[in-house]
Design an enzyme around this catalytic site. Structure first.
Site, PDB file in Angstrom:
ATOM      1  N   ASP A 181       0.859  -1.182   0.000  1.00  0.00           N
ATOM      2  CA  ASP A 181       0.000   0.000   0.000  1.00  0.00           C
ATOM      3  C   ASP A 181       0.895   1.233   0.000  1.00  0.00           C
ATOM      4  O   ASP A 181       1.943   1.246   0.645  1.00  0.00           O
ATOM      5  CB  ASP A 181      -0.862   0.039   1.266  1.00  0.00           C
ATOM      6  CG  ASP A 181      -2.005  -0.972   1.250  1.00  0.00           C
ATOM      7  OD1 ASP A 181      -2.086  -1.770   0.301  1.00  0.00           O
ATOM      8  OD2 ASP A 181      -2.810  -0.946   2.193  1.00  0.00           O
ATOM      9  N   HIS A 224       4.804  -7.292  -0.059  1.00  0.00           N
ATOM     10  CA  HIS A 224       4.428  -8.592  -0.608  1.00  0.00           C
ATOM     11  C   HIS A 224       5.058  -8.807  -1.985  1.00  0.00           C
ATOM     12  O   HIS A 224       5.535  -7.875  -2.621  1.00  0.00           O
ATOM     13  CB  HIS A 224       2.910  -8.696  -0.699  1.00  0.00           C
ATOM     14  CG  HIS A 224       2.247  -8.724   0.646  1.00  0.00           C
ATOM     15  ND1 HIS A 224       1.625  -9.845   1.148  1.00  0.00           N
ATOM     16  CD2 HIS A 224       2.123  -7.759   1.605  1.00  0.00           C
ATOM     17  CE1 HIS A 224       1.142  -9.585   2.354  1.00  0.00           C
ATOM     18  NE2 HIS A 224       1.419  -8.321   2.651  1.00  0.00           N
ATOM     19  N   SER A 235       8.847   3.443   4.664  1.00  0.00           N
ATOM     20  CA  SER A 235       9.802   3.907   3.670  1.00  0.00           C
ATOM     21  C   SER A 235       9.332   3.576   2.275  1.00  0.00           C
ATOM     22  O   SER A 235       8.229   3.919   1.889  1.00  0.00           O
ATOM     23  CB  SER A 235      11.193   3.347   3.935  1.00  0.00           C
ATOM     24  OG  SER A 235      12.122   3.961   3.072  1.00  0.00           O
TER      25      SER A 235
END
Length: 277
Positions: free
Chosen positions: A88, A144, A242
């Site tokens: 995200d 992911h 980050s």
């Protein structure tokens, strides 16, 4: 260079991040409660999408920051030809690697071999593709897999801890290739590919499924692995946020999706592009 970026060159980045890390991992009831609730209030964080729906269920600020999603709230595009978003966040940059140059911000590029801390690996990525995803403090902070692959190597690269945002990207040369990072190298059906987890100011740590939480060091650490991962599997996480950078070889081919440019919000699992190999 702006005052903000100049100050970051002066302050003790490592010491500040070390102190932040100790506080973030504290399980003292008052410390964790104060940090979690203050952070959630400042950034307007709700727990509707997360497996644990109460702030009191988290053991520390780090536990809260790396909170897990409820099952099914992110859909992974399982089309074999789809490259999906690893996290995200929002798009910082994406596109083609120009020979060995990766776009950092308008008018600024850096060398791919420098980012990967391996010039032979960088040479294999020349004229390939990349996407840089910035994770804001409010985001889900697990990274992911954007493709199927076998994790064959991790390269921990010590470095500076500049804050990562549009201002620093526009003003600090070679930002991503100067900051602390972990380069994850994969064997895939289209050749070698990489996902780079880049640290930043006050990032209290980087973790991967292969290394566990990485211990900061003054020297580069290379480890070999043989871990098969599917698209959408968890690869790692940030203890404070980050950037994740996906690097693909030319042999993968890549047609990027429409409407993806600097500042566009993205979610883990959504299709970013289509492999043309």
């Amino acid at each position: 260079m702006t005052l903000f970026t100049t100050l970051q060159s002066i302050v003790p980045q490592q010491k500040i991040s070390e102190i932040a890390g100790r506080l973030a991992q504290s399980r003292h009831p008052m410390v964790k409660k104060t940090f979690i609730r203050t952070f959630a209030s400042v950034y307007g964080i709700k727990l509707d999408e997360y497996a644990r729906g109460s702030f009191s269920q988290y053991d520390s600020f780090n536990d809260f920051f790396t909170r897990e999603l409820k099952d099914g709230v992110r859909q992974i595009d399982n089309d074999p030809d789809a490259l999906v978003c690893p996290a995200d966040g929002m798009i910082s940059q994406l596109g083609q690697i120009d020979k060995d140059q990766v776009l950092q911000a308008k008018g600024k590029s850096y060398q791919i071999g420098q980012l990967l801390a391996d010039h032979a690996l960088g040479k294999a990525m020349q004229d390939g593709s990349f996407v840089t995803v910035y994770l804001a403090p409010t985001n889900y902070h697990r990274v992911h897999m954007p493709f199927d692959g076998t994790l064959v190597e991790t390269i921990y690269v010590p470095g500076q801890l500049f804050s990562v945002n549009n201002e620093t990207a526009e003003n600090i040369p070679d930002l991503f290739a100067r900051n602390e990072r972990c380069v994850c190298v994969f064997d895939t059906e289209f050749g070698k590919a990489c996902v780079v987890l880049v640290g930043a100011m006050i990032v209290a740590g980087i973790e991967t499924v292969a290394t566990g939480k990485i211990k900061r060091s003054d020297t580069m650490v290379r480890q070999t692995h043989q871990i098969s991962l599917k698209k959408g599997d968890e690869l790692g996480r940030f203890y404070l946020g980050s950037t994740a950078i996906v690097v693909l070889p030319k042999s993968a081919g890549m047609a990027w999706g429409q409407g993806l440019y600097n500042g566009v919000p993205v979610t883990m699992g959504q299709r970013l592009g289509t492999f043309l190999q």
